[in-house]
Design an enzyme around this catalytic site. Structure first.
Site, PDB file in Angstrom:
ATOM      1  N   LYS A 247     102.989  34.022 -15.722  1.00 55.60           N
ATOM      2  CA  LYS A 247     102.005  34.084 -16.813  1.00 55.60           C
ATOM      3  C   LYS A 247     102.417  33.198 -17.994  1.00 55.60           C
ATOM      4  CE  LYS A 247      99.546  37.635 -14.996  1.00 55.60           C
ATOM      5  NZ  LYS A 247     100.174  38.022 -13.731  1.00 55.60           N
TER       6      LYS A 247
HETATM    7  C1  LIG Z   1      99.695  38.477 -12.510  1.00 53.72           C
HETATM    8  C2  LIG Z   1     100.602  38.378 -11.357  1.00 53.72           C
HETATM    9  C3  LIG Z   1     100.117  38.122 -10.064  1.00 53.72           C
HETATM   10  C4  LIG Z   1      98.646  38.030  -9.746  1.00 53.72           C
HETATM   11  O1  LIG Z   1      98.004  36.918 -10.340  1.00 53.72           O
HETATM   12  P1  LIG Z   1      96.415  36.930 -10.507  1.00 53.72           P
HETATM   13  O2  LIG Z   1      96.122  35.696 -11.275  1.00 53.72           O
HETATM   14  O3  LIG Z   1      96.097  38.181 -11.282  1.00 53.72           O
HETATM   15  O4  LIG Z   1      95.831  36.962  -9.150  1.00 53.72           O
HETATM   16  C5  LIG Z   1     101.045  37.954  -9.040  1.00 53.72           C
HETATM   17  N1  LIG Z   1     102.364  38.079  -9.264  1.00 53.72           N
HETATM   18  C6  LIG Z   1     102.854  38.344 -10.487  1.00 53.72           C
HETATM   19  C7  LIG Z   1     104.318  38.494 -10.651  1.00 53.72           C
HETATM   20  C8  LIG Z   1     101.997  38.500 -11.575  1.00 53.72           C
HETATM   21  O5  LIG Z   1     102.502  38.745 -12.796  1.00 53.72           O
END
Ligand SMILES: *Cc1c(COP(=O)(O)O)cnc(C)c1O
Length: 464
Positions: free
Chosen positions: A116
């Site tokens: 993120k």
């Molecule tokens: C948010 C997240 C995901 C999923 O990503 P999306 O964009 O919501 O599909 C997968 N792995 C981790 C570690 C995350 O923080």
């Protein structure tokens, strides 16, 4: 470049409007009116360029009318200055000899150790810039399944004229994840542990947006993956990985809200040659069922070992639906309003066909997740986190071919020490940046799943 809503009823908007608004006023998600296109030669030319340079090339096509070249370049440099590795998103061969080769695309080298950061570190800076220019204050309310919260706090904590409310499902995030959010010490950050699931939290945020007067009064906005700026920033690593390989790859993406994998579709629509996008889900398998059975239907939410994907409504799927139906906003609006009522959407044959041409999907349970972490550690010495393991499990099920497989590695194993220890019998090594949150005092409030109480809480914190 102008942006339109997937529900077809919102006025066109600029990049900075889209950035500050998050959700479109008709309840839809923003997409570019037309996708910017890169030629094969331009894409091949990305090989050997820095991550920041490629990020600038891509983001400037979306944001170039809202920010100057110098502003974009400065914010991209600053966003990635705090990453642990100069490659930002390194591609690590894990099984080079098998078929086309297997690679981990490591996306967790930012300040909060999950992918993120890659988008939110940029978004926070552009956001502050756009807000400064427009004037006024904003209130960001973010629902998090675990990692968006800390990444948003790392990007926005301490900034002027921005208040940040983060709702996480109480007891459903890992200890490390919770502490990363609750120990920031910033006065503009308000953590809420919600008595409910991530979907309840995301539902409350959507309900807040629907209370248009209140939303306007507090300058409500979203930095969840419904914000298009995140998709644009995440498309970058599909380009850098493909350029580094020098040939098209199959990307396997651990999927929750469908933001990260939709960034892959965005890259394809910008001209990137991708063999296939593979959706990997945990037991919260709404997307796997949608692709495989043709029915998008939310079930009950399961708490799993990969909590950042414990999601039963994949918000960004709306973007893929809009593209798959030939950008028919009226149909999307109707389909989404039916889904809101019945929690079920039968995908029309042509839409399903368009989706299947691009995506495959596999689900993975907790036992498979543990077994995969264990097997990968035994075979390669690499310790992967449970989300990466869900994707690795899917990667091991796709038919063998000469195409390279790139598994998006979305979090550092140390964020999920309990699951990892169950698999390999010892805790993963904890980086210094995570160790420090374990001793700091926590600040959070517990709230029931209730819109009125949430409104009251926000009002009191904003001293309205
Ligand atoms: C948010 C997240 C995901 C999923 O990503 P999306 O964009 O919501 O599909 C997968 N792995 C981790 C570690 C995350 O923080």
């Amino acid at each position: 470049m102008q942006f339109i809503s997937t529900r077809g009823q919102a006025p066109r908007a600029s990049f900075s409007d889209v950035l500050l608004a998050g959700l479109a006023p008709d309840g839809g998600l923003y997409l570019p009116e037309s996708w910017p296109l890169f030629s094969a030669a331009e894409i091949a030319g990305f090989a050997g360029k820095s991550y920041q340079t490629v990020a600038y090339e891509i983001l400037s096509r979306f944001a170039g009318e809202s920010f100057t070249d110098a502003e974009l370049k400065a914010d991209i440099q600053a966003a990635y200055a705090g990453f642990e590795t100069p490659a930002i998103a390194p591609l690590r061969p894990i099984a080079p000899s098998s078929n086309g080769g297997q690679y981990l695309l490591e996306l967790f080298h930012g300040p909060t150790f999950a992918f993120k950061d890659i988008a939110l570190q940029i978004l926070g800076r552009l956001f502050a810039r756009a807000l400064n220019r427009r004037g006024g204050k904003v209130t960001i309310v973010a629902a998090t399944s675990g990692d968006t919260g800390s990444a948003a706090i790392a990007a926005l904590g301490g900034l002027a004229n921005i208040e940040v409310f983060v709702l996480h499902p109480r007891g459903r995030v890992s200890d490390v994840q919770r502490r990363q959010m609750t120990t920031s010490g910033h006065a503009n950050v308000h953590n809420i542990a919600l008595e409910g699931s991530f979907d309840d939290a995301q539902g409350l945020v959507k309900d807040l947006f629907a209370q248009t007067e209140f939303a306007k009064a507090i300058g409500l906005t979203a930095v969840n993956s419904i914000n298009f700026a995140r998709i644009a920033a995440q498309a970058v690593y599909y380009f850098t990985a493909t350029a580094a390989l020098g040939k098209p790859a199959t990307f396997v993406v651990p999927t929750g809200n469908f933001g990260d994998i939709f960034a892959g579709e965005a890259a394809m629509r910008m001209g990137l040659n991708v063999a296939r996008l593979v959706i990997a889900t945990n037991a919260n398998d709404i997307m796997a069922r949608a692709l495989n059975d043709g029915v998008y239907a939310s079930g009950v939410s399961h708490a799993t070992l990969s909590p950042s994907m414990d999601i039963q409504v994949a918000s960004n799927f709306e973007r893929a639906l809009f593209e798959a139906c030939g950008r028919d906003g009226e149909w999307v609006a109707g389909a989404m309003s039916d889904f809101a009522k019945t929690r079920k959407l039968v995908l029309p044959a042509l839409v399903l066909q368009a989706l299947r041409a691009r995506y495959s999907a596999y689900a993975c349970n907790d036992d498979d997740t543990i077994a995969t972490i264990k097997a990968v550690a035994a075979e390669t010495g690499q310790v992967i986190d449970p989300h990466t393991a869900v994707a690795m499990h899917a990667a091991r099920r796709i038919p063998a071919s000469a195409t390279p497989t790139v598994i998006l590695s979305t979090a550092h194993a140390a964020k999920f020490p309990d699951a990892v220890a169950r698999a390999i019998g010892r805790n993963p090594a904890m980086p210094q940046g995570l160790k420090k949150v374990m001793d700091l005092p926590e600040k959070l409030d517990i709230l029931p799943n209730d819109l009125t109480l949430l409104r009251q809480f926000i009002s009191s914190r904003l001293a309205l």
